[in-house]
Design an enzyme around this catalytic site. Structure first.
Site, PDB file in Angstrom:
ATOM      1  N   SER A 127      -2.493 -12.686   4.665  1.00 45.31           N
ATOM      2  CA  SER A 127      -3.122 -12.665   3.328  1.00 45.31           C
ATOM      3  C   SER A 127      -2.195 -13.326   2.304  1.00 45.31           C
ATOM      4  CB  SER A 127      -3.514 -11.243   2.904  1.00 45.31           C
ATOM      5  OG  SER A 127      -2.426 -10.521   2.372  1.00 45.31           O
ATOM      6  N   LYS A 173       0.802  -1.226   0.000  1.00 47.00           N
ATOM      7  CA  LYS A 173       0.000   0.000   0.000  1.00 47.00           C
ATOM      8  C   LYS A 173       0.833   1.274   0.000  1.00 47.00           C
ATOM      9  CE  LYS A 173      -4.043  -1.832  -0.246  1.00 47.00           C
ATOM     10  NZ  LYS A 173      -4.969  -1.551  -1.325  1.00 47.00           N
TER      11      LYS A 173
HETATM   12  C1  LIG Z   1      -2.556  -7.415   3.878  1.00 42.25           C
HETATM   13  C2  LIG Z   1      -3.280  -7.120   2.611  1.00 42.25           C
HETATM   14  N1  LIG Z   1      -3.352  -8.055   1.690  1.00 42.25           N
HETATM   15  C3  LIG Z   1      -4.005  -7.852   0.522  1.00 42.25           C
HETATM   16  C4  LIG Z   1      -4.650  -6.675   0.238  1.00 42.25           C
HETATM   17  C5  LIG Z   1      -5.416  -6.512  -1.054  1.00 42.25           C
HETATM   18  O1  LIG Z   1      -4.916  -5.572  -1.957  1.00 42.25           O
HETATM   19  P1  LIG Z   1      -5.850  -4.670  -2.868  1.00 42.25           P
HETATM   20  O2  LIG Z   1      -6.470  -3.618  -2.004  1.00 42.25           O
HETATM   21  O3  LIG Z   1      -4.948  -4.061  -3.890  1.00 42.25           O
HETATM   22  O4  LIG Z   1      -6.920  -5.522  -3.488  1.00 42.25           O
HETATM   23  C6  LIG Z   1      -4.585  -5.675   1.192  1.00 42.25           C
HETATM   24  C7  LIG Z   1      -5.301  -4.430   0.969  1.00 42.25           C
HETATM   25  O5  LIG Z   1      -5.598  -3.671   1.841  1.00 42.25           O
HETATM   26  C8  LIG Z   1      -3.873  -5.902   2.402  1.00 42.25           C
HETATM   27  O6  LIG Z   1      -3.802  -4.947   3.348  1.00 42.25           O
END
Ligand SMILES: Cc1ncc(COP(=O)(O)O)c(C=O)c1O
Length: 322
Positions: A265, A44
């Site tokens: 994630s 991010k």
């Molecule tokens: C830890 C984590 N994994 C995956 C994502 C997913 O990414 P995106 O917002 O680009 O779909 C985020 C988004 O906030 C995240 O904080």
């Protein structure tokens, strides 16, 4: 590598590493892109910089003018990335986040100088979004960047993450990433498909009503406007659903088998990659690029690497770590 003039120049250019030992198919390679290496610790940082720079080039924000307030609902990493960018550029950041977030996350935001506004914990990130939208209406002088509805989010990935992957791993056949705002999938997916239309783009999401931090189910009542506006449904080749327990199991495997200390994630996304690899027919080779959104540090209090898997899974239902 030349000396950077500012920490903001250190955003992006993250490394990729082979983790094919986790692949269940000998013809399928796994390569992870480590977004936790960004200066504030996640994918991010790229989005935060892109959102702020777009508002500056649109004349909405002006670096150095006192009293400018940024507002963002975030369940984590975007807030921290924005707090870094806001601090370096002299903006005041207000972050709306659910009351039941982990202590690490709250502390990190405070360390970077963000102001925290709490939304009801039981309403999760959807509740934070609703509250921020209301606050933005009540305070028209606060600027809401709104990563869920701002094309500068995927545009940051289209400009940076996508080209880095194509340059470093042109043999990629599949991109797999978690779906939160959908910015990563939209930006990187579009860039890669423009280079090679045969590349498949797979999204990982939790089942409706279950939580994997950072990810969301599109069946949970909120579809990010950028996903609809930029043709997300047409861009994605597949969506695969991964449950919290499996995410935690694969997060552990990434550490024990590949030495990667990454966030939960990433475990979910790698679990999706394992599923994808099993579906690739015998004799066909493939290279799956797995986006790792962040590292493990912020999730230590979840016990993911230390506690009984049943206890960790239960705990993750009640606390938002990120
Ligand atoms: C830890 C984590 N994994 C995956 C994502 C997913 O990414 P995106 O917002 O680009 O779909 C985020 C988004 O906030 C995240 O904080």
């Amino acid at each position: 590598m030349p000396v950077a003039r500012s920490v903001l120049e250190l955003i992006g250019e993250t490394p990729m590493v082979e983790v094919s030992q986790l692949s269940p198919n000998p013809n399928v390679r796994f390569v992870v892109k480590l977004e936790g290496r960004n200066p504030a610790g996640s994918v991010k940082d790229r989005v935060a910089l892109s959102l702020v720079e777009q508002a500056e080039s649109d004349g909405i924000l002006e670096p150095g003018r006192p009293g400018q307030v940024l507002l963002e609902p975030t369940s984590g990493n975007t807030g921290i990335g924005l707090a870094l960018v806001a601090r370096m550029k002299g903006y005041h950041l207000k972050v709306v986040l659910p009351a039941n977030v982990s202590v690490e996350r709250r502390q990190l935001l405070e360390v970077w100088g963000a102001e925290i506004i709490e939304s009801p914990g039981e309403e999760g990130s959807n509740g934070a979004i609703t509250m921020a939208l209301r606050l933005a209406q009540e305070h028209p002088d606060w600027h809401m960047l709104y990563q869920y509805g701002n094309p500068a989010n995927p545009a940051g990935h289209y400009r940076t993450t996508g080209p880095e992957i194509w340059r470093d791993c042109p043999e990629v056949t599949h991109l797999i990433a978690g779906l939160g705002t959908s910015g990563t999938l939209l930006g990187v997916g579009r860039y890669l498909k423009e280079q090679n239309p045969k590349i498949e783009v797979w999204a990982v999401e939790p089942p409706a009503g279950e939580r994997v931090d950072g990810l969301r189910s599109l069946d949970d009542g909120y579809v990010p406007p950028i996903f609809e506006q930029l043709g997300g449904a047409q861009l994605l080749d597949r969506k695969t659903v991964v449950r919290p327990r499996e995410s935690i199991e694969v997060t552990r495997r990434l550490l024990t088998e590949a030495g990667l200390f990454v966030g939960i994630s990433t475990g979910a996304v790698a679990a999706g990659a394992i599923r994808c690899a099993k579906q690739i027919p015998d004799g066909v080779s493939a290279v799956i690029v797995i986006i790792s959104a962040d590292d493990g540090w912020k999730y230590l209090s979840s016990g993911t690497w230390t506690d009984d898997i049943d206890v960790v899974t239960k705990r993750a239902e009640n606390t938002i770590y990120f």
